[in-house]
Design a protein around this motif. Structure first.
Motif, PDB file in Angstrom:
ATOM      1  N   ASN A  84       0.841  -1.197   0.000  1.00 28.84           N
ATOM      2  CA  ASN A  84       0.000   0.000   0.000  1.00 28.84           C
ATOM      3  C   ASN A  84       0.874   1.245   0.000  1.00 28.84           C
ATOM      4  OD1 ASN A  84      -2.492  -1.372   0.136  1.00 28.84           O
ATOM      5  ND2 ASN A  84      -2.177  -1.700   2.326  1.00 28.84           N
ATOM      6  N   LEU A  85       0.365   2.276  -0.658  1.00 25.08           N
ATOM      7  CA  LEU A  85       1.049   3.562  -0.677  1.00 25.08           C
ATOM      8  C   LEU A  85       0.155   4.611  -0.029  1.00 25.08           C
ATOM      9  CD1 LEU A  85       2.370   3.539  -4.356  1.00 25.08           C
ATOM     10  CD2 LEU A  85       3.706   3.145  -2.283  1.00 25.08           C
ATOM     11  N   VAL A  86       0.774   5.539   0.669  1.00 22.21           N
ATOM     12  CA  VAL A  86       0.062   6.667   1.253  1.00 22.21           C
ATOM     13  C   VAL A  86       0.284   7.855   0.317  1.00 22.21           C
ATOM     14  CG1 VAL A  86      -0.105   8.230   3.215  1.00 22.21           C
ATOM     15  CG2 VAL A  86       0.397   5.806   3.584  1.00 22.21           C
ATOM     16  N   GLU A  87      -0.818   8.479  -0.120  1.00 23.42           N
ATOM     17  CA  GLU A  87      -0.727   9.579  -1.066  1.00 23.42           C
ATOM     18  C   GLU A  87      -1.017  10.908  -0.386  1.00 23.42           C
ATOM     19  OE1 GLU A  87      -2.184   9.169  -5.203  1.00 23.42           O
ATOM     20  OE2 GLU A  87      -3.601  10.758  -4.619  1.00 23.42           O
ATOM     21  N   HIS A  88      -0.196  11.901  -0.712  1.00 18.71           N
ATOM     22  CA  HIS A  88      -0.420  13.270  -0.245  1.00 18.71           C
ATOM     23  C   HIS A  88      -0.430  14.183  -1.462  1.00 18.71           C
ATOM     24  CE1 HIS A  88      -0.035  12.416   4.028  1.00 18.71           C
ATOM     25  NE2 HIS A  88       0.945  11.612   3.709  1.00 18.71           N
ATOM     26  N   THR A  89      -1.425  15.055  -1.543  1.00 17.90           N
ATOM     27  CA  THR A  89      -1.551  16.003  -2.647  1.00 17.90           C
ATOM     28  C   THR A  89      -1.566  17.415  -2.080  1.00 17.90           C
ATOM     29  OG1 THR A  89      -2.843  14.372  -3.882  1.00 17.90           O
ATOM     30  CG2 THR A  89      -2.974  16.652  -4.632  1.00 17.90           C
TER      31      THR A  89
END
Length: 130
Positions: A84-89
């Motif tokens: 799993n990847l944690v995404e920040h925008t």
């Protein structure tokens, strides 16, 4: 399983994905074609041809052939375990994006930029393993 390199646009056909030399989004991750272990081309002159690293330069050229050497009908890719990847925008100005580029590339496994034309805004998306 999953691919080691994360593309900004995940909804792609594998043949086209490798044929254009897609680079993905990681500074320390090689382009997608590096993970091809074999590919099958349907060619006008030689019929169906299967290429592997043992075919040397022909294999490496065919991986990013832009369709010029034939139609890719099968691709075998080297994969890694799913994760799993944690995404920040977030949004930066163009100047901030330029200034922070090296830092962002060092701090994150995946970084992508989307410049908004006619605006002083760059959407930055980072992805890191959980």
């Amino acid at each position: 399983l999953t691919l080691p390199n994360l593309a900004s646009i995940a909804e792609q056909q594998m043949g086209g994905f490798i044929q254009v030399g897609a680079h993905g989004t990681g500074a320390k991750i090689t382009p997608v074609d590096d993970f091809v272990t074999s590919l099958k081309l349907v060619t006008p002159a030689h019929g169906t041809v299967t290429l592997t690293p043992e075919d040397g330069e022909r294999f490496h050229l065919a991986k990013v052939g832009l369709g010029c050497l034939g139609i890719v009908s099968e691709v075998t890719m080297s994969c890694i375990p799913a994760h799993n990847l944690v995404e920040h925008t977030f949004v930066l100005t163009r100047s901030q994006a330029r200034d922070q580029l090296d830092t962002l590339l060092k701090q994150h496994k995946h970084v992508r930029y989307m410049w908004i034309p006619y605006e002083d805004a760059v959407v930055v998306v980072t992805n890191d393993p959980e």
